[in-house]
Every structure is written in structure tokens, then in C-alpha cells.
Design a protein around this motif. Structure first.
Motif, short mmCIF file in Angstrom:
data_model
loop_
_atom_site.label_atom_id
_atom_site.label_comp_id
_atom_site.label_asym_id
_atom_site.label_seq_id
_atom_site.Cartn_x
_atom_site.Cartn_y
_atom_site.Cartn_z
N THR A 11 0.83 -1.20 0.00
CA THR A 11 0.00 0.00 0.00
C THR A 11 0.87 1.25 0.00
O THR A 11 0.60 2.21 -0.74
CB THR A 11 -0.93 0.01 1.23
N GLN B 27 2.33 1.80 -3.35
CA GLN B 27 1.36 2.36 -4.29
C GLN B 27 1.32 3.89 -4.18
O GLN B 27 1.20 4.58 -5.20
CB GLN B 27 -0.04 1.79 -4.02
N GLU C 235 4.26 5.15 -6.05
CA GLU C 235 4.05 5.03 -7.49
C GLU C 235 3.16 6.17 -7.98
O GLU C 235 3.46 6.80 -9.02
CB GLU C 235 3.40 3.68 -7.78
N ARG C 236 2.09 6.45 -7.24
CA ARG C 236 1.19 7.54 -7.64
C ARG C 236 1.87 8.90 -7.56
O ARG C 236 1.54 9.82 -8.31
CB ARG C 236 -0.07 7.53 -6.77
#
Length: 281
Positions: free
Chosen positions: A64, A67, A70-71
Motif C-alpha cells: 500500500t 502504491q 508510485e502515484r
């Protein structure tokens, strides 16, 4: 260049050596389960996203956090979605099948007790004879179930301990009792012959194989398996059955302890990521 490693515990010797070498030229940080950041981005308490995040940890929490990185624009290796798919043996089987990667037939059930209670349990969903088969936990982990089952009585013996475990049943691929372990680090590949995990967990007797001598279909199966899941750093277990390789397991971002020169390979791989970002920053 900022590089963060998300690990479950203290990094193994390979990753320790890599991070120490990277620290000579880049700003590096290592996080484990106790020090894992809340996330990356502009939210209060979150960290500024680094250029590269190495996702070694398998925990849902680390994925999580990765992520969010990454965003926020970080390059994450392996991508969280790829890691999640590779840890789910049912999702892995579906991805391999879609990509045409050779692998044994497999099917998943919500719990092992459902497999044991199936009145048609002497055949797989396609009607093929079920025995022997390999029963594996659906979620790959260090303490998961991986067992060769030769008949219903052996399956029933697993129910008291593993009855509620979501599992994947995999057709047994006849072989010589050895796995071909393949480690892929970007463009680099190394391999070893090891006694099957169904028979032994001894890694000390690995027979290292020269990548230059590996049959082309072995290499293609290993690389196609990683590509099917979107992995860049991974391990593949091959069995050679009827002279051909089949993929029986995939390990996203393994420890690479059996690989040849893994620290050097990791540094080469990371240089291909770091160099373009340094040009644009």
C-alpha cells in the motif's frame, strides 16, 4: 538520487551490500515493518517520494505504501500490482495461461477442506485424474503449505491443520526430483539445479548452471513468466517434464542468495533506472 528499500526485516547480505554501495553515490534509506512510512506524497506525515522504491517486503502494508510512491511519481520495483499478482498463485496461474507460458494445470478452492470434501475429488475440474497433485497455499509466503498429495487419504490428513487455508491444486509434473531455480535481475539471469522443495529444503547442494549453457526454452519460459506478471526482479522454479520446462512457482524479489553475482547484477539493473532520471532532474 533518492532510493528507498521497503523490507520486512533487516536486509539480507545481498541487499545490504547493494545499499552500502549505492550509499556512496546516492541518498538511500531502508525501512522495515517497524519503520515503514505512512505513505509518500503531500499528506501530513507522509514522506517526500524518492526517485526509486525497491519493494522487497511482501506485506499488504508495504504494498500500500509502495502504491502511494508510485502515484507520487517514484519508480517502484517490482510494481505493487505485479508483486500482488505474483503472491497470489491463482492470479499467477491465470496470467501464465493468458501469456501462453508452459505451466501445469491448476485450480483454486476457497479452503482445503472444500477440496477434500468434493465428491468428484478424484478428478480435476476438466475431468483429468487428480492424483498425484501438489497442494499449495493460494498466497505465497515463507510458512505456506506446499505438499505433494498422492491420494484422498493424504489430502484428508492435511485438513486438521490446513482445512481453512485457501489453496491452489496443481497437476503434478513428472520430473527427475530436481527444480531448476532461475533468478532474473533485469537483463541478468542465473540458474541452479536444486533438489525439489517437495523432497528437501537443503540449499547447500545447489549445482550452479552456466546461463550460456541453458536451453533456449528454459530461458524463454523464465523470462516470459516474469513478463506475464510485470516483474523485473524475480525467481522462477522450473521442472523439466518430458524434456520441456514448465513453470511451477514464481517468487517476486527473492533474496537471490543462490544467484551468481546478485549484488553486481542489482547494481547494474538499478543503474539503468537511475541514469535516465538523473538526466531529467
Amino acid at each position: 538520487m533518492k532510493i528507498h528499500l521497503l523490507a520486512e526485516a533487516s536486509p539480507n547480505p545481498v541487499l545490504t551490500a547493494v545499499m552500502e554501495q549505492l550509499a556512496g553515490e546516492h541518498e538511500v534509506a531502508v525501512f522495515d515493518a517497524q519503520t515503514l512510512p505512512q505513505g509518500y506524497g503531500r499528506q501530513p506525515g507522509w514522506l517526500e517520494p524518492p526517485d526509486v522504491v525497491l519493494l522487497k517486503s511482501r506485506t499488504p502494508q508495504a504494498r500500500t505504501v509502495a502504491q502511494t510512491a508510485e502515484r507520487a511519481g517514484s519508480v517502484v520495483v517490482n510494481p505493487p500490482a505485479a508483486t500482488t499478482a505474483a503472491l497470489d498463485r491463482a492470479a499467477t496461474a491465470e496470467a501464465l495461461d493468458r501469456a501462453g507460458v508452459p505451466a501445469p494445470r491448476s485450480w483454486s478452492v476457497p479452503a482445503l477442506r472444500d477440496l477434500a470434501a468434493d465428491p468428484a475429488g478424484d478428478a480435476d475440474p476438466a475431468g483429468h485424474p487428480a492424483w498425484p497433485l501438489v497442494v499449495k497455499s493460494r498466497t505465497s509466503s515463507r510458512r505456506d503449505l506446499v505438499r505433494l498429495v498422492t491420494g484422498r487419504a493424504e489430502l484428508d490428513e492435511l485438513v486438521p491443520e490446513w482445512g481453512d487455508e485457501p489453496v491452489v491444486a496443481q497437476e503434478f509434473a513428472a520430473n527427475d526430483g530436481f527444480d531448476i531455480k532461475v533468478w532474473v535481475i533485469g537483463e541478468d539471469l542465473s540458474a541452479a539445479r536444486r533438489r525439489s522443495a517437495l523432497e528437501s529444503v537443503d540449499k547447500s547442494s545447489d549445482e550452479h548452471l552456466d546461463p550460456a549453457d541453458l536451453p533456449e526454452d528454459w530461458i524463454r519460459a523464465a523470462r516470459d513468466a516474469g513478463a506475464a506478471l510485470g516483474l523485473q526482479l524475480y525467481g522462477v522454479d522450473l521442472l523439466i517434464t518430458a524434456g520441456r520446462p514448465v513453470v511451477v512457482d514464481i517468487n517476486p524479489f527473492p533474496g537471490f542468495r543462490g544467484a551468481r553475482g546478485p549484488a553486481e547484477s542489482l547494481l547494474r539493473f538499478l543503474s539503468t533506472i537511475v541514469a535516465p532520471r538523473m538526466v531529467t532532474t
